[in-house]
Design an enzyme around this catalytic site. Structure first.
Site, PDB file in Angstrom:
ATOM      1  N   ALA A  90      49.806  34.437  39.744  1.00 27.85           N
ATOM      2  CA  ALA A  90      48.875  33.603  38.974  1.00 27.85           C
ATOM      3  C   ALA A  90      47.799  34.504  38.366  1.00 27.85           C
ATOM      4  O   ALA A  90      46.603  34.278  38.513  1.00 27.85           O
ATOM      5  CB  ALA A  90      48.268  32.500  39.831  1.00 27.85           C
ATOM      6  N   HIS A 120      42.752  40.366  37.698  1.00 26.69           N
ATOM      7  CA  HIS A 120      43.884  41.177  38.153  1.00 26.69           C
ATOM      8  C   HIS A 120      44.230  42.261  37.135  1.00 26.69           C
ATOM      9  O   HIS A 120      44.488  43.417  37.495  1.00 26.69           O
ATOM     10  CB  HIS A 120      45.125  40.293  38.339  1.00 26.69           C
ATOM     11  CG  HIS A 120      45.001  39.237  39.376  1.00 26.69           C
ATOM     12  ND1 HIS A 120      44.925  37.900  39.064  1.00 26.69           N
ATOM     13  CD2 HIS A 120      44.948  39.298  40.726  1.00 26.69           C
ATOM     14  CE1 HIS A 120      44.845  37.188  40.170  1.00 26.69           C
ATOM     15  NE2 HIS A 120      44.850  38.011  41.202  1.00 26.69           N
ATOM     16  N   SER A 127      42.367  32.599  40.697  1.00 21.55           N
ATOM     17  CA  SER A 127      43.574  31.809  40.465  1.00 21.55           C
ATOM     18  C   SER A 127      43.341  30.351  40.833  1.00 21.55           C
ATOM     19  O   SER A 127      43.957  29.448  40.258  1.00 21.55           O
ATOM     20  CB  SER A 127      44.740  32.377  41.282  1.00 21.55           C
ATOM     21  OG  SER A 127      45.020  33.710  40.891  1.00 21.55           O
TER      22      SER A 127
END
Length: 280
Positions: free
Chosen positions: A32, A37, A186
């Site tokens: 996700a 990230h 997420s």
């Protein structure tokens, strides 16, 4: 980008890369993927020859009743994002591959692992430490990249790396936020439009405490009292914790000085969000 599904293949691929002199940078994730990230992947890309990412929704770090089944899974989109950021290898095992039948060994980081999120979610950091230890053994990275948003997790993993003599450098990277200040997560996908607006008070409260500290108010008791007053009065917010602690031990400190972590966790509707800032 090469996608690897098995431990044996991943160990073989990474062993060959290390033998050829490649410096492996590793970004472990539960998928996700968002800009937070991807900022880790870019940091790894800038510092390492080979960038390895992993996607594994780790069942061991979810307690009964938590959101393991509902956790966002967006594998195809995640792969496209990682390819855009020039990740070289993606390790994407399933649960049976990571925890084969008969697997009983876990890693518990006592003390630090029982504080902040560890106190709120018993067993959570045992799940985190176990899966990260396994991933480190499988990949063998020189550097591993983690977001500062998960500050308690970073403290736990640093303790584990010291105690178990892992030959890896943990790199903590700055929190990435939306334009309105909400820390990317997420789990933000769970929020309704109203809840998302309500969630902004968490960051705003921390900003207010940061200003008070800059103005000379460093006493933890008064800072926490003020912060809790604001959060408790906010609509739609249920405070889990507001803490002023040493960033390495996660133990409370009397005064917010260099190396202090100011961290908060709160429920907005049914979604638990975390945020923090670190005094330089």
């Amino acid at each position: 980008m090469r996608i690897v599904k098995t431990v044996a293949e991943m160990q073989s691929v990474c062993r060959d890369l290390r033998s050829s002199g490649s410096v492996l940078g590793f970004v472990p994730t539960m998928g996700a993927l968002h800009e937070g990230h991807l900022s880790l992947v870019r940091r790894a890309r800038s510092e390492c020859n080979t960038v390895v990412a992993s996607i594994f929704v780790n069942p061991l770090q979810f307690a009964p009743g938590e959101d393991f089944a509902q956790y966002p899974r967006t594998f195809e989109g995640d792969c496209k994002s990682l390819e855009t950021e020039r990740a070289d290898i993606l390790f994407a095992p399933d649960a049976a591959e990571m925890y084969p039948n008969g697997s009983v060994t876990t890693v518990t980081v006592s003390g630090v692992g029982d504080r902040l999120d560890g106190a709120s979610r018993p067993g959570h950091f045992t799940g985190v430490a176990t899966v990260v230890a396994k991933l480190f053994h499988i990949v063998g990275p020189a550097r591993a990249y983690f977001g500062q948003k998960d500050a308690a997790q970073l403290a736990v993993l640093r303790q584990m790396v010291r105690d178990l003599n892992f030959d890896v450098e943990l790199v903590g990277c700055a929190i990435v936020r939306d334009a309105d200040g909400l820390a990317l997560s997420s789990r933000n996908k769970y929020l309704t439009a109203v809840e998302r607006q309500q969630a902004l008070i968490i960051h705003r409260t921390l900003l207010g405490l940061e200003r008070r500290i800059a103005e000379g108010d460093r006493q933890s008791v008064t800072l926490m009292r003020r912060g809790k007053e604001i959060l408790d009065a906010a609509a739609g917010i249920r405070v889990d914790y507001l803490a002023i602690v040493d960033a390495n031990t996660l133990l409370p400190v009397a005064s917010a000085d260099t190396g202090t972590l100011i961290a908060a966790a709160a429920y907005v509707g049914g979604t638990r969000l975390i945020d923090n800032f670190l005094l330089p």
